[in-house]
Design a protein around this motif. Structure first.
Motif, PDB file in Angstrom:
ATOM      1  N   ARG A  39       4.340   3.600   7.642  1.00 39.94           N
ATOM      2  CA  ARG A  39       4.217   5.013   8.021  1.00 39.94           C
ATOM      3  C   ARG A  39       3.385   5.753   6.997  1.00 39.94           C
ATOM      4  O   ARG A  39       3.548   5.551   5.784  1.00 39.94           O
ATOM      5  CB  ARG A  39       5.598   5.672   8.109  1.00 39.94           C
ATOM      6  N   GLY A  40       2.512   6.618   7.463  1.00 42.17           N
ATOM      7  CA  GLY A  40       1.790   7.504   6.569  1.00 42.17           C
ATOM      8  C   GLY A  40       2.669   8.685   6.176  1.00 42.17           C
ATOM      9  O   GLY A  40       3.789   8.844   6.655  1.00 42.17           O
ATOM     10  N   ASP A  89       3.349  -2.954   9.865  1.00 38.87           N
ATOM     11  CA  ASP A  89       2.813  -1.593   9.821  1.00 38.87           C
ATOM     12  C   ASP A  89       3.597  -0.741   8.827  1.00 38.87           C
ATOM     13  O   ASP A  89       4.742  -1.053   8.478  1.00 38.87           O
ATOM     14  CB  ASP A  89       2.889  -0.951  11.207  1.00 38.87           C
ATOM     15  N   LYS A 141       0.781  -1.232   0.000  1.00 33.36           N
ATOM     16  CA  LYS A 141       0.000   0.000   0.000  1.00 33.36           C
ATOM     17  C   LYS A 141       0.815   1.286   0.000  1.00 33.36           C
ATOM     18  O   LYS A 141       0.290   2.346  -0.334  1.00 33.36           O
ATOM     19  CB  LYS A 141      -0.919  -0.016   1.233  1.00 33.36           C
ATOM     20  N   SER A 167      -6.427  -6.664   9.061  1.00 32.55           N
ATOM     21  CA  SER A 167      -5.233  -7.158   8.390  1.00 32.55           C
ATOM     22  C   SER A 167      -5.599  -8.105   7.257  1.00 32.55           C
ATOM     23  O   SER A 167      -6.570  -8.864   7.359  1.00 32.55           O
ATOM     24  CB  SER A 167      -4.309  -7.870   9.388  1.00 32.55           C
ATOM     25  N   GLY A 216     -10.333  -2.750   6.103  1.00 29.09           N
ATOM     26  CA  GLY A 216      -9.830  -2.575   7.456  1.00 29.09           C
ATOM     27  C   GLY A 216      -9.364  -3.885   8.054  1.00 29.09           C
ATOM     28  O   GLY A 216      -9.669  -4.970   7.548  1.00 29.09           O
ATOM     29  N   GLY A 261      -0.442  -2.207   7.031  1.00 28.19           N
ATOM     30  CA  GLY A 261      -0.511  -1.656   5.679  1.00 28.19           C
ATOM     31  C   GLY A 261       0.428  -2.319   4.696  1.00 28.19           C
ATOM     32  O   GLY A 261       0.376  -2.048   3.493  1.00 28.19           O
ATOM     33  N   GLU A 280       2.853   9.041  10.857  1.00 28.14           N
ATOM     34  CA  GLU A 280       2.097   8.188  11.760  1.00 28.14           C
ATOM     35  C   GLU A 280       2.102   6.745  11.238  1.00 28.14           C
ATOM     36  O   GLU A 280       2.178   6.499  10.032  1.00 28.14           O
ATOM     37  CB  GLU A 280       0.664   8.686  11.894  1.00 28.14           C
ATOM     38  N   LEU A 281       2.022   5.795  12.156  1.00 20.49           N
ATOM     39  CA  LEU A 281       2.013   4.389  11.768  1.00 20.49           C
ATOM     40  C   LEU A 281       0.595   3.927  11.443  1.00 20.49           C
ATOM     41  O   LEU A 281      -0.360   4.240  12.160  1.00 20.49           O
ATOM     42  CB  LEU A 281       2.582   3.515  12.882  1.00 20.49           C
ATOM     43  N   GLU A 282       0.467   3.218  10.368  1.00 20.27           N
ATOM     44  CA  GLU A 282      -0.805   2.608   9.985  1.00 20.27           C
ATOM     45  C   GLU A 282      -0.671   1.104  10.159  1.00 20.27           C
ATOM     46  O   GLU A 282       0.224   0.483   9.589  1.00 20.27           O
ATOM     47  CB  GLU A 282      -1.137   2.946   8.534  1.00 20.27           C
ATOM     48  N   ARG A 283      -1.568   0.528  10.928  1.00 23.23           N
ATOM     49  CA  ARG A 283      -1.491  -0.894  11.227  1.00 23.23           C
ATOM     50  C   ARG A 283      -1.713  -1.730   9.975  1.00 23.23           C
ATOM     51  O   ARG A 283      -2.626  -1.477   9.181  1.00 23.23           O
ATOM     52  CB  ARG A 283      -2.539  -1.276  12.288  1.00 23.23           C
ATOM     53  N   TRP A 302      -2.667  -5.369   2.222  1.00 20.46           N
ATOM     54  CA  TRP A 302      -3.483  -4.698   3.219  1.00 20.46           C
ATOM     55  C   TRP A 302      -4.945  -5.057   2.934  1.00 20.46           C
ATOM     56  O   TRP A 302      -5.274  -5.513   1.826  1.00 20.46           O
ATOM     57  CB  TRP A 302      -3.289  -3.183   3.164  1.00 20.46           C
TER      58      TRP A 302
END
Length: 276
Positions: free
Chosen positions: A152-153, A150, A105, A132, A130, A162, A157-160, A126
């Motif tokens: 990073r956006g 995970d 992603k 996993s 929503g 992804g 920020e971390l996105e679970r 991903w």
């Protein structure tokens, strides 16, 4: 420690193959947890409908062809003729058309929203809904599964969940593609990944993570063959120097290689294909 690991692998590789019932998911030949040497416990995933793994486990002497297509896309061709393209964006690895593509992603260079409808299996790392993504798929002679990580956006920020590390079990080989790996791996994730004979590793120097961090992960995985990818402008030497003297380095003039369980390097080797 290395002797203990070697003994684990010997025991693991000699573990008898037992056919699961048709309603069960196939056992992973690449995942083993040492309980108390010399005993080993195989770990099995349980999603429904994956079917038995017998064709995968029966072809341990055959060779797999791996080709560098570009960016993070490697094309894996199994002995049974299944063509797989990793981190598929549509720019690389699409001709001839693969039967299976995996995606991640992080950026548009690692996925496409409009894959060719003739591709039989599009595996996203991903879940668009929503949670996993979870894959445990047998396609002819290859078993494909994933371990999520995970990302990073753009704001840091971390996105679970992804990203997925995809693992391809074919011809007795365990082949892993780390995807757009932004974080370190937990002990649990290393356990889910299991043994990787061949691993494809991003070495961009910071877009995923630093060379130091990715070399630590690669060293712990301790695969027989390491295939760099996603290099951008990072000097190959910056990565190989971090890997240390225990790892050989081999530059090949071709974009492709043929490898079997029997022809893996005797020492862990970073193999740099043409174009990387």
């Amino acid at each position: 420690m290395l002797r203990r690991l070697a003994l684990m692998l010997v025991v693991f590789l000699s573990w008898p193959t037992i056919a699961p019932a048709a309603s069960e998911a196939p056992p992973s030949r690449c995942v083993a947890i040492a309980q108390a040497l010399p005993s080993v416990t195989l770990v099995r995933f349980d999603p429904a409908g994956a079917g038995p793994l017998l064709p995968v486990q029966a072809a341990a002497g055959d060779a797999v062809t791996i080709s560098y297509a570009g960016h993070s896309t490697y094309v894996i061709e199994t002995p049974g003729g299944v063509r797989i393209a990793t981190d598929f964006s549509g720019f690389y690895g699409g001709d001839p058309l693969p039967r299976v593509v995996t995606m991640n992603k992080a950026h548009r260079t690692h996925f496409t929203e409009a894959p060719d409808p003739r591709i039989e299996h599009v595996l996203r790392g991903w879940s668009p809904d929503g949670g996993s993504a979870r894959h445990a798929l047998v396609v002819d002679d290859v078993y494909i599964r994933n371990v999520t990580t995970d990302i990073r956006g753009w704001g840091g920020e971390l996105e679970r969940d992804g990203n997925s590390i995809f693992i391809f079990e074919v011809a007795g080989l365990c082949i892993g593609h780390l995807g757009h790996l932004h974080t370190g791996l937990s002990d649990a994730q290393y356990g889910q990944i299991g043994r990787l004979d061949i691993v494809m590793v991003p070495i961009d120097g910071g877009m995923t993570q630093s060379i130091g961090s990715i070399s630590e992960i690669t060293t712990r995985l301790y695969s027989s063959m390491i295939l760099p990818m996603h290099r951008h402008s990072t000097p190959i030497g910056a990565f190989t120097a971090m890997m240390g003297k225990e790892f050989e380095v081999e530059f090949r003039p071709s974009r492709s290689l043929s490898v079997s369980l029997r022809t893996l390097p005797s020492r862990p080797t970073v193999v740099v294909l043409d174009g990387v």
